[in-house]
Write a protein that holds these residues in place. Structure first.
Motif, PDB file in Angstrom:
ATOM      1  N   LYS A   1      -5.755 -14.840  -0.120  1.00 19.02           N
ATOM      2  CA  LYS A   1      -6.605 -13.694  -0.457  1.00 19.02           C
ATOM      3  C   LYS A   1      -6.109 -12.364   0.131  1.00 19.02           C
ATOM      4  O   LYS A   1      -6.850 -11.392   0.216  1.00 19.02           O
ATOM      5  CB  LYS A   1      -8.066 -13.939  -0.043  1.00 19.02           C
ATOM      6  CG  LYS A   1      -8.675 -15.173  -0.680  1.00 19.02           C
ATOM      7  CD  LYS A   1     -10.167 -15.263  -0.440  1.00 19.02           C
ATOM      8  CE  LYS A   1     -10.739 -16.564  -1.006  1.00 19.02           C
ATOM      9  NZ  LYS A   1     -10.391 -16.766  -2.420  1.00 19.02           N
TER      10      LYS A   1
ATOM     11  N   PRO B   1      -4.659  -7.719  -8.504  1.00 18.91           N
ATOM     12  CA  PRO B   1      -5.480  -8.930  -8.677  1.00 18.91           C
ATOM     13  C   PRO B   1      -4.837 -10.005  -9.563  1.00 18.91           C
ATOM     14  O   PRO B   1      -5.250 -11.158  -9.523  1.00 18.91           O
ATOM     15  CB  PRO B   1      -6.763  -8.382  -9.319  1.00 18.91           C
ATOM     16  CG  PRO B   1      -6.829  -6.968  -8.870  1.00 18.91           C
ATOM     17  CD  PRO B   1      -5.406  -6.505  -8.844  1.00 18.91           C
TER      18      PRO B   1
ATOM     19  N   ASP C   1      -5.306 -13.421  -5.450  1.00 20.59           N
ATOM     20  CA  ASP C   1      -6.669 -13.795  -5.825  1.00 20.59           C
ATOM     21  C   ASP C   1      -7.597 -13.527  -4.643  1.00 20.59           C
ATOM     22  O   ASP C   1      -7.549 -14.214  -3.624  1.00 20.59           O
ATOM     23  CB  ASP C   1      -6.711 -15.281  -6.202  1.00 20.59           C
ATOM     24  CG  ASP C   1      -8.111 -15.731  -6.607  1.00 20.59           C
ATOM     25  OD1 ASP C   1      -8.983 -14.856  -6.801  1.00 20.59           O
ATOM     26  OD2 ASP C   1      -8.333 -16.950  -6.730  1.00 20.59           O
TER      27      ASP C   1
END
Length: 525
Positions: free
Chosen positions: A453, A473, A477
Motif C-alpha cells: 500500500k 493507483p 493498491d
C-alpha cells in the motif's frame, strides 16, 4: 544544552526577530512588496560586511583600518582592484552598512537618507562594470524602489522607515562563534518561505517547500559526495539549487528564471550562501523560448516548474533538438512536458533529473501521451514516480508528483511507484512532510522496495499493458477493505428498534386516552 539544541534555539530566536520586523511594516504595503526591501537590505549588509572582512585581512600587516587605507590615494586603487578580484565588487567606507547605521542612530544630527542608500547600492553595481562579475551584479537592487510613495510621501518619512529597518537588521546577530551555522543564509531562506506563505498564489513562483527540495536533492545526489554541476531551468529564488549543495559538494550552479524580481532574488541567495560569483551562472529569460545553456549537460537537473503553464508550442520547435525526436509538442495550454523534454536534453549521461509536476502528466493523452510513451518505450529514461500529498505547496492545494529520470538506469527493467500521498502532518494553512516522511520516501526510492500500500516496482510490460498510463493507483493498491457487515446483527438491531417504537406508541395511546384525545392532532408551536 547540545550544539544542535543551541542551533535550533538560535534559529527560533532569529526567526522571531525577523518576522516581527517584517510585521512592523504591515499597513504600509503587502508582504510580497516589502520583502524586496527587507531581503535587499539584509543582502546589502552581507555585502558590506564581506568587504570589511576582506579589507581587514588584506590590511592586517599594514596595521591600518579600511577607512584609513581608502583615504590614502596611493593605496586606494590597489585595494579596490584587489577586492573586486577577490569578491567581485567594492563598497567605499562611507557607503558601508555599518557607517550608514551609525548615522541613522545619530537621529536628526545624522547624515542618512534614502538618497544616500540609493547612491550606495548604485556604487556596488558600478564597481563591477567591465569586470568578470558584472553580469552577476547588474540590476540586483532594481526591486528596492527607494522613491516609492508606499514608503512615505516625502524623503524624510521614507528615510525614517528605511532607517528603522536597517537598525533592526543591524541588531540581528548573523554570526555565532559558538555554533557552526549558516545564520545569514538561514535567515534569508526563512524570510523567503514566510513571504511565500503570506503571498498567496504568487508564492510557488519563487519558492519550493524545504522538505520537497530535500527529497529532490537527496535523490539527484544519491551515492555522490561531489557533483560537477546542478541545473534548474525554472530556478525561482534558487532554494532548490542550494538544497542540492547541502547534500553534496557542487562545483558549479546553473539556472534560468523568467521573472526579473525572482531572478534578482536567486542571485542574492547564491551570494548570501557563500557561493561566489565565479561558481554560478543564472540567466534571466524564458527557458522554453530562449534557453541559455543548451550547449551544456549537467550531472543533476532539478525543477519545480509553473504547473500547466502556457507556451507558444510553435511548429519551429519540431526542428529544435530538444523536441524534434518526439514528433509531437506539448499542448499550448500545458507546457509540463515541454519542460520535461528541455530538462532531458540538458541531462548528462551519468546524471539524475527530478521534477515536480501535477498528476495530469501521468495520464493525459494526445501529444502528452505520445511524449510519455517515447520516454518510456524508446528511451527507457523514467526511473520513478513519487506521489506527494495534496496541499503542501504554497498557492495551490492540488496533489503533485516527483518524476525521476536517468539516461543510464541501473534498474532498467522496472519503474518504481511510490504513493506518499497519505503520509503527512496536518497544519492550519497547509500539510507538511516531516523528516520521517522524507526519509521513508528517499529510502524507498534508493532501495527500490515494494511496500504494501505504499510502493511497487512495476515492470515495463505492466506499464505497456496500461497503455503507458502512469496513474499511481494502477500500480500501488492503497484500497483499504472495510470490515464485512454482519447482516444478521443488523436485522436483530432493526427488530429491537421496531419493538421500541411499538412500546412508545402504546405509551402514547395511554396518554391520549387520559387526556380525552381520540385522534392525534398536530399542535402548532
Amino acid at each position: 544544552m547540545t550544539t544542535s539544541e543551541k542551533q535550533r534555539q538560535q534559529q527560533a530566536e532569529l526567526h522571531k526577530k525577523l518576522w516581527d520586523m517584517a510585521n512592523s511594516l504591515r499597513g504600509t504595503m503587502e508582504a510580497y512588496e516589502f520583502k524586496n526591501y527587507i531581503l535587499g537590505l539584509i543582502f546589502y549588509r552581507y555585502l558590506s560586511e564581506n568587504v570589511e572582512a576582506r579589507a581587514s585581512k588584506l590590511l592586517e600587516e599594514d596595521g591600518i583600518t579600511y577607512a584609513e587605507a581608502y583615504a590614502d590615494e596611493e593605496i586606494r586603487d590597489d585595494l579596490k582592484e584587489e577586492l573586486v578580484d577577490q569578491i567581485g565588487f567594492f563598497i567605499p567606507p562611507e557607503y558601508l552598512f555599518s557607517t550608514m547605521v551609525a548615522e541613522i542612530l545619530k537621529g536628526e544630527n545624522g547624515n542618512f537618507d534614502t538618497e544616500l542608500l540609493r547612491k550606495a547600492v548604485t556604487a556596488v553595481t558600478e564597481s563591477t562594470l567591465g569586470k568578470e562579475s558584472q553580469d552577476d551584479f547588474q540590476h540586483l537592487f532594481d526591486d528596492m524602489d527607494l522613491s516609492s510613495s508606499k514608503l512615505g510621501r516625502g524623503v524624510k518619512s521614507r528615510s525614517k522607515l528605511i532607517g528603522n529597518i536597517m537598525v533592526n537588521i543591524n541588531d540581528i546577530p548573523f554570526l555565532h562563534d559558538d555554533v557552526e551555522i549558516d545564520v545569514l543564509g538561514d535567515a534569508y531562506e526563512y524570510l523567503i518561505s514566510q513571504f511565500a506563505m503570506n503571498a498567496g498564489k504568487k508564492a510557488g513562483e519563487f519558492y519550493t517547500p524545504q522538505q520537497v527540495s530535500k527529497i529532490i536533492a537527496k535523490i539527484v545526489t544519491a551515492g555522490k559526495e561531489r557533483i560537477k554541476s546542478v541545473y534548474d531551468p525554472t530556478c525561482g529564488s534558487g532554494s532548490l539549487l542550494l538544497r542540492v549543495g547541502r547534500e553534496a559538494e557542487v562545483a558549479r550552479y546553473y539556472g534560468q528564471e523568467l521573472t526579473s524580481t525572482t531572478y534578482n532574488l536567486a542571485r542574492m541567495n547564491m551570494l548570501l550562501h557563500d557561493v561566489s560569483y565565479q561558481r554560478f551562472d543564472i540567466r534571466n529569460a524564458d527557458t522554453l523560448e530562449e534557453p541559455q545553456h543548451t550547449d551544456l549537460r549537467f550531472e543533476a537537473v532539478v525543477a519545480n516548474p509553473p504547473y500547466s503553464a502556457k507556451w507558444s508550442a510553435d511548429q519551429k520547435f519540431l526542428d529544435d533538438e530538444r523536441f524534434s525526436a518526439y514528433g509531437r509538442l506539448a499542448p499550448k495550454s500545458k507546457a509540463d512536458f515541454a519542460f520535461i523534454q528541455h530538462m532531458i536534453h540538458q541531462l548528462d549521461d551519468n546524471g539524475t533529473m527530478a521534477v515536480v509536476l501535477p498528476h495530469g502528466v501521468l495520464f493525459r493523452g494526445a501529444a502528452e501521451g505520445v511524449i510519455r510513451k517515447y520516454l518510456i518505450e524508446e528511451k527507457n529514461y523514467l526511473d520513478a514516480v513519487i506521489g506527494l500529498p495534496a496541499n503542501i505547496f504554497f498557492g495551490t492545494s492540488i496533489p503533485t508528483c516527483i518524476l525521476v529520470f536517468k539516461k543510464c538506469r541501473e534498474a532498467d527493467d522496472n519503474v518504481l511507484f511510490i504513493d506518499a500521498s497519505k503520509e503527512f502532518e496536518k497544519a492550519k494553512a497547509k500539510n507538511n512532510l516531516t523528516d520521517e516522511h522524507v526519509e521513508k520516501i528517499v529510502n524507498t526510492y534508493l532501495n527500490r522496495e515494494t511496500i504494501d500500500k505504499y510502493s511497487y516496482a512495476a515492470t515495463l510490460d505492466e506499464i505497456r499493458e496500461n497503455d503507458y498510463n502512469l496513474n499511481i493507483p494502477r500500480y500501488v493498491d492503497t484500497f483499504e477493505e472495510e470490515e464485512p457487515v454482519d447482516l444478521q446483527a443488523v436485522s436483530r438491531k432493526l427488530k429491537e428498534i421496531d419493538a421500541e417504537i411499538a412500546e412508545i406508541d402504546r405509551e402514547l395511546e395511554k396518554y391520549f386516552e387520559e387526556l380525552g384525545i381520540s385522534e392525534r392532532t398536530e399542535v402548532e408551536i
